[in-house]
Design a protein around this motif. Structure first.
Motif, PDB file in Angstrom:
ATOM      1  N   SER A 122       0.830  -1.209   0.000  1.00 18.99           N
ATOM      2  CA  SER A 122       0.000   0.000   0.000  1.00 18.99           C
ATOM      3  C   SER A 122       0.861   1.255   0.000  1.00 18.99           C
ATOM      4  N   PRO A 145      -5.181  10.439  -6.021  1.00 14.94           N
ATOM      5  CA  PRO A 145      -4.898   9.738  -7.286  1.00 14.94           C
ATOM      6  C   PRO A 145      -3.564   8.993  -7.290  1.00 14.94           C
ATOM      7  N   SER A 179      -2.340   7.500  -4.576  1.00 13.54           N
ATOM      8  CA  SER A 179      -2.367   6.554  -3.466  1.00 13.54           C
ATOM      9  C   SER A 179      -3.001   5.239  -3.898  1.00 13.54           C
ATOM     10  N   SER A 180      -2.886   4.209  -3.043  1.00 12.45           N
ATOM     11  CA  SER A 180      -3.542   2.919  -3.300  1.00 12.45           C
ATOM     12  C   SER A 180      -5.058   3.109  -3.241  1.00 12.45           C
ATOM     13  N   PRO A 181      -5.812   2.388  -4.058  1.00 13.78           N
ATOM     14  CA  PRO A 181      -5.378   1.236  -4.885  1.00 13.78           C
ATOM     15  C   PRO A 181      -4.846   1.602  -6.258  1.00 13.78           C
ATOM     16  N   ASN A 182      -4.655   2.901  -6.512  1.00 14.56           N
ATOM     17  CA  ASN A 182      -4.147   3.315  -7.822  1.00 14.56           C
ATOM     18  C   ASN A 182      -2.639   3.099  -7.969  1.00 14.56           C
ATOM     19  N   SER A 183      -1.941   2.858  -6.858  1.00 14.17           N
ATOM     20  CA  SER A 183      -0.489   2.720  -6.918  1.00 14.17           C
ATOM     21  C   SER A 183      -0.026   1.647  -5.936  1.00 14.17           C
ATOM     22  N   GLY A 219       1.677   1.387 -10.800  1.00  9.18           N
ATOM     23  CA  GLY A 219       0.397   2.058 -11.020  1.00  9.18           C
ATOM     24  C   GLY A 219       0.611   3.507 -11.410  1.00  9.18           C
ATOM     25  N   THR A 220      -0.085   4.420 -10.731  1.00 10.13           N
ATOM     26  CA  THR A 220       0.073   5.844 -11.041  1.00 10.13           C
ATOM     27  C   THR A 220       1.452   6.365 -10.650  1.00 10.13           C
TER      28      THR A 220
END
Length: 250
Positions: free
Chosen positions: A71, A79, A81-85, A124-125
């Protein structure tokens, strides 16, 4: 009268010859009996190898993290942060030494010693963001059961505990789309461990070893981006430790 004396002499000589023959026959019979008697067999005691409790192994160790599920919480920037990254942690191959002590031929305790250094980056991002590096000292103590019914092939299983200390931690300080990690700290942590492997003994002392361990290593971490933005989370390192090398039993 003379005839009678001669007959008596002949009779005495015949008696002496019979006695001599009887004596020689008895002596020969004793010798033959001794020769024909079965030889007495003295069985050697079975050879018992002395039990030595100490074993060492020198191995090449592959540390293969499985960082899925890590995490990342970038303060005030959902944007990113998790779950995007998430996180990606590099694999490493290093030399490793382990020391094993046998309480019995089947039960032992093993301690492994190695140091690894890993690169941490974003996914991810945050894909492409270089977060930093950290070194790990992960001594792992396992208690093992060795199967001894397969000749030179000696498989074993084990369960134990790991304590990992993180040191020489350094932030990457590499710009990425306006974001720079300027500080990094990963907390020391304790994790369970399981293990399976085998030794193939070439002789009483030397052998070959293959070993696999799984750790559930999930330390918390904190970082700072751009000198002010807090970044926190949990790094699911969860490595597989795959090793092979040489065994020496004292």
């Amino acid at each position: 009268m003379e005839t009678l004396m001669r007959a008596r002499t002949i009779l005495m000589n015949a008696s002496l010859l019979v006695l001599a023959a009887m004596f020689d026959g008895a002596a020969m019979t004793s010798v033959q009996a001794a020769d024909l008697a079965p030889a007495r067999v003295y069985a050697r005691p079975p050879l018992v190898e002395p039990f030595s409790p100490w074993m060492i192994r020198l191995r090449v160790l592959g540390v293969l993290p499985d960082s899925e599920g890590s995490s990342v919480n970038v303060g005030a920037v959902p944007p990113l942060s998790s779950p995007n990254s998430g996180l990606s942690i590099s694999d490493r191959v290093v030399p490793e030494l382990d020391i094993t002590y046998f309480f019995t031929p089947n039960i032992s305790a093993e301690l492994i010693l190695a140091v690894t250094r890993h690169q941490i980056s974003g996914t991810g991002t945050l894909s492409g963001l270089d977060i930093g590096k950290t070194s790990l000292l992960p001594p792992t103590l396992t208690f093992q059961y060795h199967f001894t019914d397969f000749g030179p092939f000696k498989p074993y299983i084990g369960v134990g505990i790991n304590y990992t200390a993180f040191f020489h931690q350094s932030a990457a300080k590499t710009p990425f789309t306006g974001l720079v990690v300027t500080d990094l700290h990963v907390n020391n942590t304790v994790s369970p461990a399981v293990q399976f492997g085998f030794d193939y003994m070439l002789d009483r002392h030397w052998g070959l070893n293959f070993d696999v361990k799984k750790l559930w290593l999930r330390p918390d971490y904190s970082a700072t981006a751009n000198g002010a933005i807090p970044v926190t989370g949990r790094a699911n390192i969860d490595p597989w430790l795959v090793s092979g090398g040489v065994t020496y039993k004292f």
